[in-house]
Design a protein around this motif. Sequence first.
Motif, PDB file in Angstrom:
ATOM      1  N   THR A  44      -9.898  33.839 -42.486  1.00 35.92           N
ATOM      2  CA  THR A  44     -10.260  33.476 -43.857  1.00 35.92           C
ATOM      3  C   THR A  44     -11.134  32.363 -43.725  1.00 35.92           C
ATOM      4  O   THR A  44     -12.234  32.097 -44.515  1.00 35.92           O
ATOM      5  N   PHE A  45     -10.719  31.213 -43.071  1.00 34.92           N
ATOM      6  CA  PHE A  45     -11.447  30.082 -42.930  1.00 34.92           C
ATOM      7  C   PHE A  45     -13.066  30.448 -42.077  1.00 34.92           C
ATOM      8  O   PHE A  45     -14.082  29.860 -42.653  1.00 34.92           O
ATOM      9  N   MET A  46     -13.217  31.314 -41.364  1.00 34.24           N
ATOM     10  CA  MET A  46     -14.108  31.733 -40.777  1.00 34.24           C
ATOM     11  C   MET A  46     -15.227  32.365 -41.738  1.00 34.24           C
ATOM     12  O   MET A  46     -16.453  31.937 -41.593  1.00 34.24           O
ATOM     13  N   LYS A  47     -14.801  33.159 -42.509  1.00 38.24           N
ATOM     14  CA  LYS A  47     -15.435  33.795 -43.541  1.00 38.24           C
ATOM     15  C   LYS A  47     -15.837  32.636 -44.652  1.00 38.24           C
ATOM     16  O   LYS A  47     -17.171  32.780 -44.979  1.00 38.24           O
ATOM     17  N   ILE A  48     -15.253  31.723 -44.956  1.00 39.01           N
ATOM     18  CA  ILE A  48     -15.668  30.669 -45.925  1.00 39.01           C
ATOM     19  C   ILE A  48     -16.787  29.831 -45.106  1.00 39.01           C
ATOM     20  O   ILE A  48     -17.850  29.553 -45.541  1.00 39.01           O
ATOM     21  N   LEU A  49     -16.528  29.686 -43.667  1.00 42.01           N
ATOM     22  CA  LEU A  49     -17.705  28.905 -42.924  1.00 42.01           C
ATOM     23  C   LEU A  49     -18.868  29.696 -42.974  1.00 42.01           C
ATOM     24  O   LEU A  49     -20.060  29.267 -42.848  1.00 42.01           O
ATOM     25  N   VAL A  50     -18.929  31.016 -42.772  1.00 43.33           N
ATOM     26  CA  VAL A  50     -20.004  31.839 -43.062  1.00 43.33           C
ATOM     27  C   VAL A  50     -20.763  31.725 -44.274  1.00 43.33           C
ATOM     28  O   VAL A  50     -21.806  31.614 -44.399  1.00 43.33           O
ATOM     29  N   GLU A  51     -19.867  31.818 -45.248  1.00 42.73           N
ATOM     30  CA  GLU A  51     -20.553  31.561 -46.738  1.00 42.73           C
ATOM     31  C   GLU A  51     -21.089  30.293 -46.894  1.00 42.73           C
ATOM     32  O   GLU A  51     -22.179  30.230 -47.701  1.00 42.73           O
ATOM     33  N   LYS A  52     -20.735  29.186 -46.173  1.00 46.50           N
ATOM     34  CA  LYS A  52     -21.122  28.029 -46.320  1.00 46.50           C
ATOM     35  C   LYS A  52     -22.169  27.551 -45.475  1.00 46.50           C
ATOM     36  O   LYS A  52     -23.091  26.608 -45.146  1.00 46.50           O
ATOM     37  N   GLU A  53     -22.693  28.809 -44.727  1.00 46.09           N
ATOM     38  CA  GLU A  53     -23.820  28.836 -43.554  1.00 46.09           C
ATOM     39  C   GLU A  53     -23.469  27.939 -42.469  1.00 46.09           C
ATOM     40  O   GLU A  53     -24.385  27.563 -41.828  1.00 46.09           O
ATOM     41  N   PHE A  54     -22.509  27.771 -42.094  1.00 40.89           N
ATOM     42  CA  PHE A  54     -22.151  27.160 -40.903  1.00 40.89           C
ATOM     43  C   PHE A  54     -22.099  27.841 -39.685  1.00 40.89           C
ATOM     44  O   PHE A  54     -22.055  27.356 -38.565  1.00 40.89           O
ATOM     45  N   LEU A  55     -21.857  28.887 -39.997  1.00 43.43           N
ATOM     46  CA  LEU A  55     -21.540  29.985 -38.808  1.00 43.43           C
ATOM     47  C   LEU A  55     -22.527  31.377 -39.290  1.00 43.43           C
ATOM     48  O   LEU A  55     -22.565  31.814 -40.287  1.00 43.43           O
ATOM     49  N   THR A  56     -22.805  32.157 -38.270  1.00 44.68           N
ATOM     50  CA  THR A  56     -23.483  33.201 -38.237  1.00 44.68           C
ATOM     51  C   THR A  56     -22.684  34.257 -37.767  1.00 44.68           C
ATOM     52  O   THR A  56     -21.747  34.079 -36.781  1.00 44.68           O
ATOM     53  N   THR A  57     -22.557  35.466 -38.097  1.00 47.92           N
ATOM     54  CA  THR A  57     -21.970  36.830 -37.374  1.00 47.92           C
ATOM     55  C   THR A  57     -22.662  37.680 -36.936  1.00 47.92           C
ATOM     56  O   THR A  57     -23.988  38.112 -37.498  1.00 47.92           O
ATOM     57  N   GLU A  58     -22.381  38.390 -35.925  1.00 46.91           N
ATOM     58  CA  GLU A  58     -23.020  39.435 -35.154  1.00 46.91           C
ATOM     59  C   GLU A  58     -21.747  40.432 -34.585  1.00 46.91           C
ATOM     60  O   GLU A  58     -21.138  40.197 -34.003  1.00 46.91           O
ATOM     61  N   LYS A  59     -21.910  41.467 -35.355  1.00 46.02           N
ATOM     62  CA  LYS A  59     -21.067  42.584 -35.203  1.00 46.02           C
ATOM     63  C   LYS A  59     -21.407  43.158 -33.829  1.00 46.02           C
ATOM     64  O   LYS A  59     -22.320  43.791 -33.733  1.00 46.02           O
ATOM     65  N   GLN A  60     -20.322  43.236 -33.237  1.00 42.34           N
ATOM     66  CA  GLN A  60     -20.425  43.928 -31.829  1.00 42.34           C
ATOM     67  C   GLN A  60     -19.153  45.045 -31.785  1.00 42.34           C
ATOM     68  O   GLN A  60     -17.945  44.643 -31.584  1.00 42.34           O
ATOM     69  N   GLY A  61     -19.454  46.216 -31.974  1.00 42.67           N
ATOM     70  CA  GLY A  61     -18.538  47.141 -31.982  1.00 42.67           C
ATOM     71  C   GLY A  61     -17.678  46.985 -33.201  1.00 42.67           C
ATOM     72  O   GLY A  61     -18.234  47.018 -34.343  1.00 42.67           O
ATOM     73  N   ARG A  62     -16.426  46.889 -33.126  1.00 39.27           N
ATOM     74  CA  ARG A  62     -15.448  46.651 -34.196  1.00 39.27           C
ATOM     75  C   ARG A  62     -15.078  45.037 -34.333  1.00 39.27           C
ATOM     76  O   ARG A  62     -14.314  44.880 -35.152  1.00 39.27           O
ATOM     77  N   ILE A  63     -15.547  44.277 -33.594  1.00 39.08           N
ATOM     78  CA  ILE A  63     -15.261  43.016 -33.678  1.00 39.08           C
ATOM     79  C   ILE A  63     -16.677  42.164 -33.925  1.00 39.08           C
ATOM     80  O   ILE A  63     -17.616  42.489 -33.833  1.00 39.08           O
ATOM     81  N   PHE A  64     -16.436  40.906 -34.560  1.00 42.76           N
ATOM     82  CA  PHE A  64     -17.496  40.070 -34.791  1.00 42.76           C
ATOM     83  C   PHE A  64     -17.663  38.536 -33.692  1.00 42.76           C
ATOM     84  O   PHE A  64     -16.457  38.397 -33.278  1.00 42.76           O
ATOM     85  N   LYS A  65     -18.868  38.486 -33.485  1.00 46.82           N
ATOM     86  CA  LYS A  65     -19.092  37.236 -32.590  1.00 46.82           C
ATOM     87  C   LYS A  65     -19.679  36.258 -33.752  1.00 46.82           C
ATOM     88  O   LYS A  65     -20.661  36.441 -34.497  1.00 46.82           O
ATOM     89  N   TYR A  66     -18.866  34.909 -33.849  1.00 49.53           N
ATOM     90  CA  TYR A  66     -19.282  34.107 -34.422  1.00 49.53           C
ATOM     91  C   TYR A  66     -20.131  33.028 -33.620  1.00 49.53           C
ATOM     92  O   TYR A  66     -19.584  32.546 -32.579  1.00 49.53           O
ATOM     93  N   THR A  67     -21.083  32.578 -34.204  1.00 51.38           N
ATOM     94  CA  THR A  67     -22.172  31.349 -33.692  1.00 51.38           C
ATOM     95  C   THR A  67     -22.416  30.382 -34.586  1.00 51.38           C
ATOM     96  O   THR A  67     -22.663  30.587 -35.642  1.00 51.38           O
ATOM     97  N   VAL A  68     -22.367  29.243 -34.119  1.00 51.94           N
ATOM     98  CA  VAL A  68     -22.558  27.951 -34.821  1.00 51.94           C
ATOM     99  C   VAL A  68     -24.254  27.863 -35.432  1.00 51.94           C
ATOM    100  O   VAL A  68     -24.954  28.228 -34.562  1.00 51.94           O
ATOM    101  N   ALA A  69     -24.192  27.522 -36.692  1.00 53.23           N
ATOM    102  CA  ALA A  69     -25.538  27.706 -37.326  1.00 53.23           C
ATOM    103  C   ALA A  69     -26.084  26.258 -37.453  1.00 53.23           C
ATOM    104  O   ALA A  69     -27.348  25.781 -37.671  1.00 53.23           O
ATOM    105  N   ILE A  70     -25.020  25.317 -37.761  1.00 54.44           N
ATOM    106  CA  ILE A  70     -25.315  23.865 -38.159  1.00 54.44           C
ATOM    107  C   ILE A  70     -24.752  23.172 -37.157  1.00 54.44           C
ATOM    108  O   ILE A  70     -23.301  23.090 -36.782  1.00 54.44           O
ATOM    109  N   PRO A  71     -25.897  22.379 -36.022  1.00 54.48           N
ATOM    110  CA  PRO A  71     -25.259  21.644 -34.914  1.00 54.48           C
ATOM    111  C   PRO A  71     -24.205  20.534 -35.448  1.00 54.48           C
ATOM    112  O   PRO A  71     -24.523  19.882 -36.591  1.00 54.48           O
ATOM    113  N   TYR A  72     -23.505  20.344 -34.518  1.00 59.55           N
ATOM    114  CA  TYR A  72     -22.542  18.862 -34.715  1.00 59.55           C
ATOM    115  C   TYR A  72     -23.352  17.854 -35.039  1.00 59.55           C
ATOM    116  O   TYR A  72     -23.037  17.107 -36.013  1.00 59.55           O
ATOM    117  N   VAL A  73     -24.399  17.469 -34.582  1.00 59.61           N
ATOM    118  CA  VAL A  73     -25.174  16.286 -34.791  1.00 59.61           C
ATOM    119  C   VAL A  73     -25.896  16.189 -36.276  1.00 59.61           C
ATOM    120  O   VAL A  73     -25.556  15.345 -36.940  1.00 59.61           O
TER     121      VAL A  73
END
Length: 157
Positions: A44-73
């Motif tokens: 649920t938190f990951m979905k929220i972070l995707v909505e807030k554009e902190f993460l992007t998703t890439e569907k690979q088969g039946r699972i998602f790979k999450y990638t950071v969109a906003i760097p820590y700095v």
Amino acid sequence: MKIHPLTHSEELLMNILWKLNSAYMKDVMDAYPEPKPHQNTVSTFMKILVEKEFLTTEKQGRIFKYTVAIPYVNYRNFVLGNFINSYFNNSGEELVKYLHDKQLITTSQLKNFIGNITSEVTADPEKKDPVKEFVKEITSDKKPKKKEKKKEKKKKK
């Protein structure tokens, strides 16, 4: 891209993801400290972070790979800017004074820091000290000619 503030739980999750940079849900759960939250909660938190554009998703088969969109700095700069604005009247000087008054930074540390900045400016002849340039400009008798200004602009390009 507008950065939104994070809740404590979202920030904890993002700290894990900033270390991993990109991950699957299993990797995130493995990296979570004990006591680990339920996987549905993290999802649920990951979905929220995707909505807030902190993460992007890439569907690979039946699972998602999450990638950071906003760097820590970038997030750290955002949080620090809000903090200084809210608690120190948007003044870095007030923040440094507070740190010094609370003995979180010593006078010698401040002098070292200022000395390092000064030596960086003098070590690189191409790097001009903006304070000295400003003082020179306001105390000079004559204004620079237009041709000289144009030459300086061309040099900067």
